[in-house]
Design an enzyme around this catalytic site. Structure first.
Site, PDB file in Angstrom:
ATOM      1  CG  HIS A   1      -1.815   1.140   1.367  1.00 37.64           C
ATOM      2  ND1 HIS A   1      -3.129   1.132   0.947  1.00 37.64           N
ATOM      3  CD2 HIS A   1      -1.593   2.392   1.864  1.00 37.64           C
ATOM      4  CE1 HIS A   1      -3.665   2.313   1.182  1.00 37.64           C
ATOM      5  NE2 HIS A   1      -2.760   3.094   1.745  1.00 37.64           N
ATOM      6  CD  GLU A   2       1.561   3.209   3.773  1.00 38.02           C
ATOM      7  OE1 GLU A   2       1.549   4.340   3.254  1.00 38.02           O
ATOM      8  OE2 GLU A   2       0.595   2.776   4.442  1.00 38.02           O
TER       9      GLU A   2
END
Ligand code: PHE
Ligand code: ZN
Length: 849
Positions: A290-291
């Protein structure tokens, strides 16, 4: 000065900032109680912005000096920032401020965690570091110099120089201030590398406190997999020479996508087989992805203003769920996501905190990092993709990256790329971003002369500020089975746009059995009076794994509902149909484990409330226990044998295959514990060589009330490991019998290791208390009182984490008058506190409205 004034900000008031910034120069002279921050900024008038006074955000800063074009000035300061007269054309701003990171317990801005300096700037934390236009549409390149004796000093971008007591970094990509980061401390790195698709070598590091190096391998593997996946699936390449990840023990959220320097809650990156469960490994893989994915969806293309938060978060959650589906099982991932959506987003959207995916006003933006923005935001993208198709989705995304790289964008920009690539009018679809609440979809059917008709009706109940709703675009995936179980119409997406709409299937020889809303193709509540035998038929025959699971979950909800409202016995016809799936060794064990999990008590409370019945937490607990007991008794003949098939005799691997087996084995052990009083669980506990097996066994022992020795030995074994001790705190409160939950939580708050200022530890105890449904909702109100006491205490130190935890009260209006009154009293008690933060004030005001 601290700003606690509640002020409402509106999307419709947006105006551009009056100046642009080419480059931002920052110097930090680190010191725990008196860090100096020097800034030098070149401002140029923004020709696209209306005339406005010059204003820079700044909060809790001690101004030392300010100058324009080298001349000292005296700005006018307020709790929100400063104003001053500025020249007509371009000018150079310089300022020096002092801040005290060691005293920053809010964990926003520059703060300290175990002696290490770190920052958290999203959403509006940069203004606690220096004076700046702290808004996402002001983008600049940053050059940063860090002065201090810490051995490691990191910031965004590429390292440009370092020497005795200093390090310099330059980030060539213009970015908003919320993506700024600085980390300094006594850290060690776990190195890795990645060669990008154009052959560029990128240096990778995971920075941790000495001693944690052994917990980095999985994070690194996940990072490399994420980088490769984003190239392969989205054509997105990484754009700096170095990518750093830092693990921090004190962090309000999971992790943060700062450009080139992601900062992670240590729970979201550190893992080893001995200390982390399979679920931890899967979560870490997803958060790293996600990051990392934010580098394109969030950083290269950012948000114009915070109302557009879902532009980056909805899309990035959607992308990370695609990644997990590819790495593991798409069916199991989808079921897990829907469980999560119903557990976290539905209560939000059906209660006083309901807000659109793109809110139109807020007081404290930190209160809008919600399941609605993230998870419903991702559902909206999933619907869009289903409506336009995979190829059109890919084309639209290519155009999005091409057209908007380097810009701060809006939902309008996002939808325009779909309109421009597909020619589709998305005016009505856009309601998904503006209209709050969960739509209800009801369906009836008829069959005549070979024609099968489905009649759908949609409506969305009123939500705060939105009494009247318009019909939404609903992609309804449907398949038809014939009575012998063969699929006669494969999955077809019906596009519903009206309040009521019919769809016909012609040329059928017999009345089919419909499988509706396959894959949960729209985030709605489906109301359909399906006869139980038809649900059992779908449970046995549906080709869509999600709807197979859903049929069983529905039967489970109906069974529990009949048990609490009519005192019925458990539905044995359902249990027998379920048994066939669970014992079908051709099916994925992870899927079978999901089938075996019962609807939670919170889910049942939601279901009863929707049927107009006031849920009784004690009755729900008793019914769940009775149903589990019935399962254990009915299946006593084969539980142990099936559990034996779940044994893994290879070295530990956190991937889908092994973790699925352990998940099924764990669910079976929990039932077996009811038969053997904990003997098998104790044996598993004693032999466990990984945390999944150890913690799973411990949970069973706690449930059986046979836990005293095991809890003590676990604490002794793991007392030096914060992340494992978080599990120890949480497990006993979540799994204990409800009549002891409040007392146990309260006792744990006196434990010497209850470091309540650490968000992970606070959540371990109180998040677990909220998860113990009947325990939290103890009739005498003691659960509410205990939590309120601690929320009041924490708010003085950490408003963000406090405000987020207030949402456990969001379902308060569902319950009986006695419980309702007690929850209201506690919320009013919190609201009445003098000096309450803006964050918590907004939350309790909305909860009480
Ligand atoms: N933007 C972060 C994420 O999704 C979440 C976050 C928000 C972290 C605010 C810290 C503060 O991925
Ligand atoms: Zn995110």
């Amino acid at each position: 000065m601290k700003d606690t004034s509640p002020q409402t900000i509106y999307l419709s008031d947006y105006t551009a900032f009056g100046w642009t910034i080419a480059e931002m120069h920052l110097t930090f002279r680190l010191s725990p109680s008196a860090t100096r921050v020097l800034s030098r900024i070149r401002f140029e008038p923004n020709p696209d912005a209306p005339q406005q006074p010059f204003f820079l955000h700044g909060e809790e800063l001690k101004p030392i000096r300010a100058a324009i074009d080298g001349t000292e000035i005296t700005p006018e300061y307020s709790a929100q920032g400063l104003t001053c007269a500025v020249p007509d054309g371009a000018f150079t701003w310089e300022a020096e401020v002092e801040i005290a990171p060691a005293e920053n317990t809010a964990l926003e801005g520059l703060y300290m965690s175990n002696g290490m300096y770190c920052t958290q700037c999203e959403a509006e934390g940069f203004r606690k570091i220096t004076f700046y236009p702290d808004r996402p549409d002001v983008m600049a390149t940053f050059t940063v110099r860090i002065e201090g004796n810490e051995p490691v000093k990191l910031s965004n971008g590429n390292p440009t120089a370092s020497g005795d007591g200093f390090a310099e970094w330059h980030d060539p990509w213009p970015k908003p201030a919320y993506l700024f980061a600085l980390v300094a401390g006594d850290l060690v790195n776990y190195p890795g590398s990645f060669t990008t698709m154009s052959g560029k070598e990128v240096e990778l590091n995971i920075w941790v406190r000495p001693g944690d190096e052994g917990k980095c391998a999985w994070g690194m593997e996940s990072l490399i997999a994420s980088m490769a996946w984003d190239e392969k699936v989205y054509g997105r390449e990484y754009d700096l020479d170095i990518f750093n990840i830092v693990a921090v023990d004190d962090f309000n959220m999971g992790a943060m996508e700062n450009k080139g320097l992601n900062v992670f809650n240590s729970s979201a990156v550190l893992a080893s087989p001995e200390t982390s469960t399979d679920a931890n490994f899967e979560r870490i893989e997803a958060i790293i992805a996600h990051e990392y994915f934010h580098n394109w969806t969030g950083n290269r293309i950012t948000c114009r203003d915070w109302f557009q938060l879902c532009l980056k978060e909805g899309l990035t959650v959607f992308r990370d769920s695609q990644f997990t589906s590819d790495m593991r099982s798409p069916e199991v991932k989808r079921i897990g996501d829907v469980i999560d959506l119903r557990a976290r987003q539905f209560p939000e959207d059906q209660g006083p905190l309901s807000h659109p995916v793109r809110p139109e006003s807020f007081q404290e933006i930190n209160n809008f990092y919600t399941a609605t923005v993230y998870e419903k935001g991702a559902e909206v993208i999933g619907m869009l993709k289903r409506l336009v198709g995979d190829d059109a989705y890919a084309k639209a995304l290519d155009l999005y990256f091409e057209r908007h790289d380097g810009q701060a964008c809006t939902i309008e920009d996002w939808l325009a790329v779909f309109q421009d690539t597909t020619g589709r009018d998305l005016t009505q679809f856009k309601r998904w971003y503006a209209q709050s609440g969960t739509p209800h979809l009801s369906v009836s059917e008829s069959f005549e002369n070979g024609t099968y008709t489905l009649d759908f009706t949609q409506s969305t109940p009123p939500t705060p500020g939105q009494p009247d709703k318009l019909p939404q675009v609903l992609p309804i995936a449907v398949g038809l089975l014939n009575p012998n179980g063969d699929e006669i119409v494969p999955t077809t997406v019906l596009e519903m746009t009206e309040a009521t709409q019919s769809f016909r299937f012609e040329g059928l020889s017999a009345r089919p059995v419909p499988s509706i809303l396959r894959g949960f193709s729209a985030p709605v509540v489906l109301d359909r009076d399906t006869p139980p035998e038809e649900k059992r038929f779908l449970l046995a025959h549906d080709t869509d794994a999600f709807n197979r699971w859903e049929a069983s979950r529905d039967l489970g909800r109906a069974c529990l509902s009949a048990m609490v409202t009519q005192g019925s016995a458990p539905d044995t016809a359902w249990l027998d149909a379920l048994e066939r799936v669970i014992r079908d060794e051709a099916l994925d064990p992870a899927f079978r484990a999901q089938m075996l999990a019962l609807p939670t008590q919170a889910e049942m409370a939601q279901q009863l409330h929707a049927q107009g019945i006031t849920p009784d937490p004690d009755a729900l607990y008793a019914a769940s226990e009775a149903l589990r007991e019935a399962m254990a008794q009915r299946w006593s003949g084969w539980l142990a044998d099936l559990r034996a098939t779940c044994a893994v005799d290879a070295p530990y691997d956190p991937g889908a295959a092994q973790s699925g087996k352990r998940a099924l084995g764990g669910a079976l052990l929990s039932l077996l514990t009811r038969l053997d009083g904990g003997a098998a669980a104790q044996a598993q506990y004693d032999a466990a060589d990984n945390m999944t097996l150890q913690l799973g066994a411990l949970g069973c022992l706690v449930q059986a009330g046979a836990d005293t020795a095991a809890l003590a030995s676990f604490a002794k074994q793991w007392q030096g490991d914060r992340l494992v001790m978080d599990k120890w705190f949480a497990l006993q409160v979540a799994a204990i019998a409800p009549d002891s939950a409040v007392a146990r939580a309260e006792a744990l708050t006196s434990h010497p290791d209850f470091d309540w200022k650490n968000p992970n530890r606070f959540r371990a105890v109180f998040g677990a208390l909220a998860m113990n449904h009947a325990g939290f909702h103890t009739k005498d109100g003691s659960g509410y009182g205990l939590l309120a006491d601690w929320l009041i205490k924490l708010d003085e130190k950490n408003p963000q984490t406090t405000a987020r935890m207030c949402s456990v009260f969001q379902t308060w209006k569902r319950y009986d008058a006695g419980r309702r009154a007690q929850m209201q009293t506690q919320l009013e008690r919190i609201a009445a506190r003098p000096g309450l933060s803006r964050d918590v004030t907004e939350m309790v005001t909305r909860l009480l409205s």
